[in-house]
Design an enzyme around this catalytic site. Structure first.
Site, mmCIF file in Angstrom:
data_model
loop_
_atom_site.group_PDB
_atom_site.id
_atom_site.type_symbol
_atom_site.label_atom_id
_atom_site.label_comp_id
_atom_site.label_asym_id
_atom_site.label_seq_id
_atom_site.Cartn_x
_atom_site.Cartn_y
_atom_site.Cartn_z
ATOM 1 N N LYS A 283 0.809 -1.219 0.000
ATOM 2 C CA LYS A 283 0.000 0.000 0.000
ATOM 3 C C LYS A 283 0.847 1.276 0.000
ATOM 4 C CE LYS A 283 -4.263 -1.784 0.359
ATOM 5 N NZ LYS A 283 -4.406 -2.907 1.295
ATOM 6 N N GLU B 87 -10.114 6.028 2.666
ATOM 7 C CA GLU B 87 -10.990 4.987 3.205
ATOM 8 C C GLU B 87 -10.085 3.851 3.681
ATOM 9 O OE1 GLU B 87 -10.048 5.053 0.116
ATOM 10 O OE2 GLU B 87 -9.520 2.971 -0.310
ATOM 11 N N SER C 102 1.944 -9.689 -0.925
ATOM 12 C CA SER C 102 1.518 -8.288 -0.806
ATOM 13 C C SER C 102 1.690 -7.696 0.589
ATOM 14 C CB SER C 102 0.058 -8.156 -1.250
ATOM 15 O OG SER C 102 -0.766 -9.052 -0.530
HETATM 16 C C1 LIG Z 1 -5.222 -4.076 0.904
HETATM 17 C C2 LIG Z 1 -4.482 -5.333 0.715
HETATM 18 C C3 LIG Z 1 -4.755 -6.205 -0.376
HETATM 19 C C4 LIG Z 1 -5.889 -5.989 -1.341
HETATM 20 O O1 LIG Z 1 -5.840 -4.829 -2.077
HETATM 21 P P1 LIG Z 1 -5.482 -4.809 -3.638
HETATM 22 O O2 LIG Z 1 -5.815 -3.424 -4.053
HETATM 23 O O3 LIG Z 1 -6.315 -5.837 -4.307
HETATM 24 O O4 LIG Z 1 -4.036 -5.116 -3.743
HETATM 25 C C5 LIG Z 1 -3.965 -7.320 -0.543
HETATM 26 N N1 LIG Z 1 -2.963 -7.603 0.315
HETATM 27 C C6 LIG Z 1 -2.672 -6.807 1.375
HETATM 28 C C7 LIG Z 1 -1.555 -7.190 2.275
HETATM 29 C C8 LIG Z 1 -3.414 -5.646 1.604
HETATM 30 O O5 LIG Z 1 -3.115 -4.872 2.644
#
Ligand SMILES: *Cc1c(COP(=O)(O)O)cnc(C)c1O
Length: 396
Positions: free
Chosen positions: A87, A109, A376
């Site tokens: 993020k 948000e 992620s």
């Molecule tokens: C917010 C989040 C996601 C999902 O958001 P995308 O916009 O689909 O990437 C995925 N993994 C993590 C660790 C997140 O914090």
């Protein structure tokens, strides 16, 4: 990728109140200019490298790959970024752009709180006021993240409309933005909403695949057979796909939350079950009920618990360039435990959805192949919930 109206095929666009038109027009112009502005690019590069910790590692999960017995599994370690997920890549870009446009205040948000924490972090660093909208349900489930944002100097608004979750937080943030465009930028957290957000957020996240493509070529001398990422709104997936889209032999796979199973009705699998609609300023695919109302969604993973998907994904799906697979809570939890035990890496439960499918895919591919999973985020935030899922009472 987009034409002038911010369209991906028939998806995308700008479905917004008229009062926002000129602000979005200015934002697009400023964003386009920033791409050609060497000073902006240098400052963003420095923030990403000296503050967020980029480049992130491309880690070969050798032990896991041996156990699975197939293609080498590489992890793009977005979990190692400051604040613990991908993020921050988008947030630093948008906050820097907002500061350069003379905005003194940012709003955002948030669902579980990851995007809110990242935005509060960047706002603290850049000396901007920050207010975060969060569904009341989520403020209760994620009390620690509420305090974390407050500690960083942000004000958190508990949203009590609708289902009191992420989609209502987006509604509320958009409403607030319409009334305060003079001094406020809305830092949208994924590749969604009206143009230019889906394009801009993808571009800020594209650093993931820009690095990963070079790293995999250096490590293996060839491109991966596939790249795999989880999809909520779709920003980490869009960033992971971006620099591989032109490589037709690289399969692009998005993993969406199938919750308790598609048949149970308790899921957030937009591609598998959604219909075309217009919501949150964009034309895309959404989970809807028989009357076309946005349907309630469910996933063990708060970050994947969104009833829509960014318009570029709807288009990559429609054209067949990417494919999207549903992954259940149970499959994700098994992958969460497996990576923890085989590599000593606790992944975010969102990322574990991608990992689950990647393990299955790797097993079907030859050893000479590789694939990349976008890790992620880190899983510390999920430990207590996974414990509860397994029947262990763990206090946070
Ligand atoms: C917010 C989040 C996601 C999902 O958001 P995308 O916009 O689909 O990437 C995925 N993994 C993590 C660790 C997140 O914090």
């Amino acid at each position: 990728m987009t034409n002038t109206a911010g369209r991906f095929g028939d998806f995308g666009g700008q479905y917004i109140p008229e009062t926002l038109m000129s602000e979005l027009f200015d934002l697009e112009a400023a964003y386009e200019a920033s791409k050609r502005d060497a000073g902006f690019q240098r400052e963003l590069h420095e923030l990403l490298h000296n503050y967020a910790g980029r480049p992130s590692l491309l880690y070969c999960a050798e032990k896991l790959s041996e156990e699975v017995g197939g293609a080498r599994i590489y992890l793009k370690r977005e979990d190692l970024n400051h604040t613990g997920s991908h993020k921050i890549n988008n947030v630093l870009g948008q906050c820097l752009l907002a500061a350069r446009r003379g905005k003194s205040r940012v709003i955002a948000e948030t669902g579980a709180g990851q995007h809110g924490v990242a935005t509060a972090t960047a706002a603290a660093l850049m000396g901007m006021q920050c207010e975060v909208f969060m569904g009341r349900e989520d403020t209760e489930r994620q009390a620690l993240n509420v305090y974390r944002m407050e500690l960083l100097g942000a004000r958190v608004h508990s949203v009590t409309s609708g289902t009191q979750t992420l989609k209502d937080a987006v509604n509320e943030a958009m409403r607030e933005w319409v009334g305060r465009i003079d001094d406020t930028h809305y830092v949208l957290g994924s590749v969604m909403g009206p143009h230019p957000f889906p394009t801009m957020v993808r571009d800020f996240q594209a650093v993931i695949s820009a690095e990963a493509r070079e790293q995999i070529l250096a490590a293996t001398g060839k491109l991966p057979a596939a790249v795999v990422a989880c999809v909520g709104g779709g920003s980490n997936a869009a960033g992971m796909f971006a620099h591989f889209i032109a490589d037709k032999d690289v399969a692009l796979v998005g993993c969406e939350a199938a919750g308790r199973g598609i048949a149970s009705g308790e899921h957030a699998a937009t591609i598998a079950t959604g219909e075309v609609g217009v919501f949150h300023g964009m034309k895309s695919l959404f989970c809807q009920d028989a009357d076309g109302q946005i349907a309630p969604v469910y996933s063990i993973s708060a970050g994947l618990d969104y009833p829509g998907i960014g318009p570029e994904h709807a288009w990559l799906h429609a054209t067949g360039r990417a494919r999207y697979v549903p992954v259940t809570d149970e499959q994700a939890v098994v992958a969460f435990e497996r990576l923890s035990q085989s590599e000593g890496i606790i992944p975010a439960i969102e990322s574990a959805h991608a990992l689950s499918y990647a393990i299955e895919l790797a097993a079907s591919l030859p050893r000479e192949d590789s694939l990349i999973v976008c890790l992620s985020g880190r899983g510390d935030k999920d430990v207590a919930a996974i414990g509860r899922y397994r029947g262990r009472e763990v206090t946070e």
